[in-house]
Design an enzyme around this catalytic site. Structure first.
Site, PDB file in Angstrom:
ATOM      1  N   SER A  84       5.147   0.293 -10.227  1.00  0.00           N
ATOM      2  CA  SER A  84       4.444  -0.917  -9.798  1.00  0.00           C
ATOM      3  C   SER A  84       4.999  -2.203 -10.394  1.00  0.00           C
ATOM      4  O   SER A  84       4.716  -3.280  -9.862  1.00  0.00           O
ATOM      5  CB  SER A  84       2.959  -0.801 -10.140  1.00  0.00           C
ATOM      6  OG  SER A  84       2.765  -0.645 -11.534  1.00  0.00           O
TER       7      SER A  84
ATOM      8  N   HIS B 200       1.945   2.783  -4.227  1.00  0.00           N
ATOM      9  CA  HIS B 200       2.739   1.697  -3.657  1.00  0.00           C
ATOM     10  C   HIS B 200       3.732   2.186  -2.605  1.00  0.00           C
ATOM     11  O   HIS B 200       4.528   1.386  -2.103  1.00  0.00           O
ATOM     12  CB  HIS B 200       3.467   0.950  -4.771  1.00  0.00           C
ATOM     13  CG  HIS B 200       2.538   0.348  -5.781  1.00  0.00           C
ATOM     14  ND1 HIS B 200       1.933  -0.876  -5.623  1.00  0.00           N
ATOM     15  CD2 HIS B 200       2.069   0.840  -6.955  1.00  0.00           C
ATOM     16  CE1 HIS B 200       1.157  -1.133  -6.659  1.00  0.00           C
ATOM     17  NE2 HIS B 200       1.224  -0.110  -7.480  1.00  0.00           N
TER      18      HIS B 200
ATOM     19  N   LYS C 165      -4.295  -0.920  -0.948  1.00  0.00           N
ATOM     20  CA  LYS C 165      -3.034  -1.660  -0.974  1.00  0.00           C
ATOM     21  C   LYS C 165      -2.515  -1.792   0.457  1.00  0.00           C
ATOM     22  O   LYS C 165      -3.011  -2.612   1.208  1.00  0.00           O
ATOM     23  CB  LYS C 165      -2.062  -0.975  -1.930  1.00  0.00           C
ATOM     24  CG  LYS C 165      -2.566  -1.005  -3.380  1.00  0.00           C
ATOM     25  CD  LYS C 165      -1.611  -0.364  -4.334  1.00  0.00           C
ATOM     26  CE  LYS C 165      -2.040  -0.565  -5.791  1.00  0.00           C
ATOM     27  NZ  LYS C 165      -3.332   0.074  -6.122  1.00  0.00           N
TER      28      LYS C 165
END
Length: 389
Positions: free
Chosen positions: A180, A208, A239
Site C-alpha cells: 500500500s 489494493h 477501495k
C-alpha cells in the site's frame, strides 16, 4: 491536568518535533478527484477509490434501494440473526468472482485480517511475513501467538531459507498483493510454490489489487493465474469497489472453519444489508470496468512519462499507488503543505507507516482523474522540487 495526561501531552509534543503528528481533514463532498476539504476546493490524490466508484450514481441508487428493502441495520451478528439473504447472495457472488469455493464477508479489511491467523494458527506454529506487510496483517499475526518470522521485502530466497530451517507444526506465508505504500506487487507465483514445497498456507491481502488487477478486475491472484487450496484471499470492498467491507475466500472447508472460529466474525454485528445490496451493483461495475482500468493505466503511464524529478524519486509502481519518496519527514510535510496551498491534496506518509528515512507523498490515482488533473499535479511537483534545489 492529571500526570497521565501530562505524559500524553509531552509525547504528542515529541511527535510534533519529529513531524509525525497525524491530522484529519474534513471533506464536505462525495469521494472524488475534486473535493471541498476543510472549506477549500481541492484536487485530491488521496483516496483508494481507484475506479472512481465511491460517488457513482448507480451505487447511490443501489444504496437507496437497499435501505428501502432492508432498512439500515442488520440487528445482530451473522451467526445469531443478522445474516440476510442479500449477505448470502453477496458471499456467493464474491466467491464466484474470485474463482474460489466460498467466501465470508467481514465489516472491514482490518477485521478480516485479524480474524484469519488466530483461527488457523496458535502457539508452536509459524508465520512468515513480508517486512512491508500492512499493519492489520502484523496485528493478526500477533493475535495468533504463533512464532513470527519476517523476511526482507519480496525476497523469496530469504523466505525459502527461513522455511527450510524452521521446524513447526503448521506454517503460513503472509503477504500483501499490492503493497500500500510502495505500489509494487508481491511475487505471488513464487510464494505459492514455496507454500506447496513446505506445506504452508498462503494468505494474500489483495486490498489494493481487487477490482484493479487481473481479468475483469478479479485481483492479483487471477492476474497471476494462481489456483490452490492453500490460498487464502482477503479482499476489501471500500477501495476499488467503492463501498465498504471485506471478504475472505478460499476452500469451502477453510471458510466453514473461519465461520466457526474467527472471533472477529463471530462477535460483531453484521454489516448493514443495504451495503451488501450496494456491493452487488459495485461488482457489476467492476466486472464491466475494463475502460476504467484502461483509463487508470493511461494516467499511470502519463505520470511516469511526464515526471522530471531530480532529488525526489517516483517509485516504479505499475499500480494506482504512485509514491514519491522525499526522505526527510520535515521536508515531506513542507512539500505536502506547498501542494495544499496550490490546491492539491497529496498525503504525506511518514514513519512508522514507512521505514525511517523514506517519508513520501502517496499519490493515489483514480479512473475519475483526467489528463488535465495529472498535468496540474506534475507542474506543481516540479515547482516544489525546484524551490528546494
Amino acid at each position: 491536568m492529571i500526570p497521565l495526561l501530562h505524559e500524553l501531552a509531552d509525547q504528542l509534543a515529541a511527535h510534533d518535533d519529529a513531524a509525525l503528528r497525524r491530522t484529519r481533514r474534513v471533506v464536505d463532498t462525495p469521494c472524488g478527484p475534486e473535493a471541498i476539504v476543510d472549506g477549500r476546493a481541492m484536487l485530491a490524490f488521496a483516496s483508494n477509490d481507484y475506479l472512481g466508484l465511491a460517488g457513482h450514481p448507480a451505487l447511490a441508487d443501489a444504496a437507496s434501494e437497499g435501505a428501502k428493502r432492508w432498512g439500515v441495520g442488520a440487528g445482530a451478528s451473522h451467526l445469531v440473526s443478522g445474516h440476510t439473504s442479500i449477505h448470502e447472495e453477496l458471499e456467493q457472488r464474491l466467491a464466484a468472482f474470485v474463482q474460489m469455493d466460498a467466501a465470508l464477508a467481514f465489516c472491514t479489511g482490518y477485521m478480516a485480517n485479524i480474524a484469519v491467523m488466530p483461527a488457523l494458527l496458535s502457539r508452536g506454529d509459524a508465520i512468515f511475513a513480508d517486512r512491508l506487510n500492512h499493519a492489520s496483517l502484523i496485528d493478526g499475526a500477533q493475535l495468533a501467538r504463533a512464532d513470527m518470522h519476517r523476511y526482507p521485502h519480496g525476497d523469496v530466497d530469504s523466505l525459502a531459507r527461513l522455511l527450510e530451517k524452521t521446524p513447526t507444526r503448521r506454517r503460513m506465508i503472509v503477504t500483501d498483493s499490492v503493497f500500500s505504500m510502495d505500489g509494487d506487487v508481491a511475487p505471488l507465483a513464487n510464494l505459492l510454490e514455496l507454500a506447496e514445497r513446505f506445506d504452508a498456507w498462503l494468505l494474500v491481502d489483495d486490498a489494493h489489487g481487487f477490482g484493479v488487477l487481473g481479468p475483469q478486475g478479479r485481483g492479483a491472484l487471477a492476474e497471476a493465474g494462481l489456483r490452490s487450496d492453500r490460498l487464502i484471499l482477503m479482499g476489501t470492498l471500500g477501495k476499488a469497489a467503492g463501498v465498504a467491507g471485506a471478504f475472505v475466500a478460499g476452500a469451502a472447508t477453510l471458510v466453514e472453519w473461519l465461520k466457526q472460529k474467527s472471533r472477529a466474525y463471530i462477535f460483531t454485528t453484521a454489516a448493514p444489508p443495504l451495503l451488501a445490496h450496494t456491493l452487488m451493483a459495485a461488482l457489476d461495475l467492476i466486472e464491466q470496468g475494463d475502460a476504467l482500468r484502461a483509463q487508470l493505466d493511461a494516467l499511470r503511464r502519463r505520470l511516469h512519462d511526464g515526471v522530471r524529478l531530480t532529488r525526489w524519486r517516483l517509485l516504479p509502481s505499475r499500480t494506482a499507488i504512485q509514491p514519491i519518496v522525499i526522505g526527510d519527514n520535515a521536508e515531506t510535510m513542507q512539500v505536502a503543505r506547498q501542494l495544499w496551498d496550490e490546491g492539491i491534496w497529496a498525503p504525506a506518509i511518514r514513519p512508522p507507516t514507512v521505514p525511517a528515512g523514506t517519508a513520501r507523498l502517496r499519490i493515489s490515482l483514480s479512473a475519475g482523474h483526467t489528463e488535465a488533473h495529472l498535468d496540474r499535479l506534475l507542474e506543481a511537483l516540479h515547482r516544489c522540487e525546484a524551490a528546494r534545489a
